[in-house]
Design a protein around this motif. Structure first.
Motif, mmCIF file in Angstrom:
data_model
loop_
_atom_site.group_PDB
_atom_site.id
_atom_site.type_symbol
_atom_site.label_atom_id
_atom_site.label_comp_id
_atom_site.label_asym_id
_atom_site.label_seq_id
_atom_site.Cartn_x
_atom_site.Cartn_y
_atom_site.Cartn_z
ATOM 1 N N MET A 81 0.843 -1.196 0.000
ATOM 2 C CA MET A 81 0.000 0.000 0.000
ATOM 3 C C MET A 81 0.878 1.245 0.000
ATOM 4 O O MET A 81 1.795 1.376 0.817
ATOM 5 N N GLY A 82 0.597 2.186 -0.898
ATOM 6 C CA GLY A 82 1.315 3.448 -0.920
ATOM 7 C C GLY A 82 0.745 4.418 0.092
ATOM 8 O O GLY A 82 -0.427 4.338 0.460
ATOM 9 N N LEU A 83 1.577 5.365 0.529
ATOM 10 C CA LEU A 83 1.105 6.326 1.517
ATOM 11 C C LEU A 83 -0.028 7.189 0.981
ATOM 12 O O LEU A 83 -0.902 7.619 1.741
ATOM 13 N N GLU A 84 -0.033 7.451 -0.336
ATOM 14 C CA GLU A 84 -1.080 8.287 -0.911
ATOM 15 C C GLU A 84 -2.451 7.617 -0.852
ATOM 16 O O GLU A 84 -3.485 8.279 -1.020
ATOM 17 N N GLU A 85 -2.462 6.323 -0.610
ATOM 18 C CA GLU A 85 -3.730 5.603 -0.523
ATOM 19 C C GLU A 85 -4.357 5.678 0.868
ATOM 20 O O GLU A 85 -5.499 5.250 1.059
ATOM 21 N N ILE A 86 -3.639 6.211 1.827
ATOM 22 C CA ILE A 86 -4.155 6.284 3.194
ATOM 23 C C ILE A 86 -5.183 7.400 3.288
ATOM 24 O O ILE A 86 -4.911 8.553 2.941
ATOM 25 N N GLU A 87 -6.381 7.051 3.751
ATOM 26 C CA GLU A 87 -7.416 8.051 3.973
ATOM 27 C C GLU A 87 -7.081 8.859 5.222
ATOM 28 O O GLU A 87 -6.522 8.322 6.189
ATOM 29 N N PRO A 88 -7.382 10.166 5.249
ATOM 30 C CA PRO A 88 -7.124 10.983 6.448
ATOM 31 C C PRO A 88 -7.794 10.391 7.683
ATOM 32 O O PRO A 88 -8.934 9.928 7.629
ATOM 33 N N ILE A 89 -7.071 10.398 8.783
ATOM 34 C CA ILE A 89 -7.571 9.834 10.039
ATOM 35 C C ILE A 89 -7.678 10.951 11.068
ATOM 36 O O ILE A 89 -6.702 11.661 11.330
ATOM 37 N N PHE A 90 -8.868 11.097 11.644
ATOM 38 C CA PHE A 90 -9.103 12.056 12.715
ATOM 39 C C PHE A 90 -9.491 11.306 13.974
ATOM 40 O O PHE A 90 -10.172 10.271 13.922
ATOM 41 N N GLY A 91 -9.077 11.843 15.112
ATOM 42 C CA GLY A 91 -9.454 11.206 16.364
ATOM 43 C C GLY A 91 -9.101 12.063 17.556
ATOM 44 O O GLY A 91 -8.510 13.143 17.424
ATOM 45 N N GLU A 92 -9.470 11.576 18.724
ATOM 46 C CA GLU A 92 -9.158 12.269 19.978
ATOM 47 C C GLU A 92 -8.140 11.455 20.757
ATOM 48 O O GLU A 92 -8.300 10.242 20.930
ATOM 49 N N ALA A 93 -7.115 12.117 21.208
ATOM 50 C CA ALA A 93 -6.074 11.452 21.977
ATOM 51 C C ALA A 93 -6.269 11.735 23.464
ATOM 52 O O ALA A 93 -6.651 12.846 23.863
ATOM 53 N N LYS A 94 -6.017 10.725 24.279
ATOM 54 C CA LYS A 94 -6.093 10.882 25.737
ATOM 55 C C LYS A 94 -4.765 11.472 26.216
ATOM 56 O O LYS A 94 -3.743 10.787 26.266
ATOM 57 N N ALA A 95 -4.820 12.750 26.533
ATOM 58 C CA ALA A 95 -3.573 13.462 26.867
ATOM 59 C C ALA A 95 -3.237 13.345 28.349
ATOM 60 O O ALA A 95 -4.136 13.341 29.209
ATOM 61 N N GLU A 96 -1.934 13.277 28.620
ATOM 62 C CA GLU A 96 -1.451 13.235 29.997
ATOM 63 C C GLU A 96 -0.005 13.720 30.027
ATOM 64 O O GLU A 96 0.733 13.605 29.045
#
Length: 253
Positions: free
Chosen positions: A1-16
């Protein structure tokens, strides 16, 4: 898989914070997307005082793969990275000397599931114009993703509407065919019933004609004649006169 095929990923990170007794943190959102086919970019921000960024080339990702110790093909490694970032266990560890405007740097840590290898990406802190630019890019990317999802939802609703109309038309067509079939079957049953009634009526007429008064009288006459047959002469008893005979006793008289 090429990097250009990666769909944008959004999310929330648990910060500490990595250090204890540090100031409380705001919620953080992250955005992972490809920069063409040669690199992967990660932006994490609380839209306030902490914004971080990391760019990893294919060579750097290969080095991370070796450090983590994930075997298999390149595509399997990228699939694992994506699955880990999409999981519910994504953490943002803020490190370095904390200051009023935010942390110096941070680390994004993710894993596909417990017991699996950890994906760790070091992030550099951004400030001023660079931070604003990163926030603007993330916001624009989030809006594009929302617009794309909204468009997909509209298309899906239209497709479902078309399918519903097609199903309704097909159901109406089937109901029409069923009504026509019921009409034909009812007509056939009526004809069959009429034919049966006619056969039964004819049978009654035949039976009635066989039992008519004239025929019954004829049958009775024949029966009477048979009963009153004349016995043949040779079988009749012969009636004769009394035979007078002279007996010896009488002769003596």
């Amino acid at each position: 898989m090429g990097l250009e095929e990666i769909e944008p990923i959004f999310g929330e990170a648990k910060a500490e914070w990595s250090a204890p007794n540090s100031p409380p943190l705001r919620p953080f959102l992250f955005w992972v997307h490809a920069l063409g086919s040669s690199s992967l970019r990660v932006i994490v921000t609380d839209f306030h005082s902490n914004t971080f960024e990391a760019v990893r080339s294919i060579e750097q990702l290969e080095d991370m793969r070796d450090m983590i110790g994930i075997g298999g093909s390149w595509s399997e490694f990228i699939d694992y990275v994506i699955a880990s970032i999409k999981s519910d266990d994504v953490k943002l560890i803020l490190e370095g000397q904390s200051r009023l405007e935010g942390a110096a740097y941070a680390k994004l840590v993710a894993q596909k599931s417990k017991g699996m290898p950890l994906i760790s990406i070091s992030l550099a802190g951004l400030a001023d114009a660079a931070a604003k630019e990163a926030i603007a890019n993330l916001s624009l990317g989030l809006y594009k993703a929302f617009k794309n999802m909204h468009s997909l939802l509209i298309n899906e609703q239209e497709r479902r509407c078309q399918l519903t109309k097609m199903m309704s038309a097909e159901q109406e067509k089937n109901e029409t065919i069923q009504r026509q079939l019921d009409t034909v079957l009812y007509s056939k049953r009526q004809k069959s019933q009429k034919m049966n009634d006619k056969v039964n009526s004819d049978a009654l007429l035949v039976t009635g004609s066989q039992d008519s008064p004239d025929k019954l009288a004829s049958k009775n006459a024949v029966s009477t004649k048979v009963t009153k047959r004349v016995v043949p002469a040779y079988r009749r008893a012969k009636v004769r006169g009394v035979l007078l005979q002279d007996t010896e006793d009488g002769g003596d008289n």
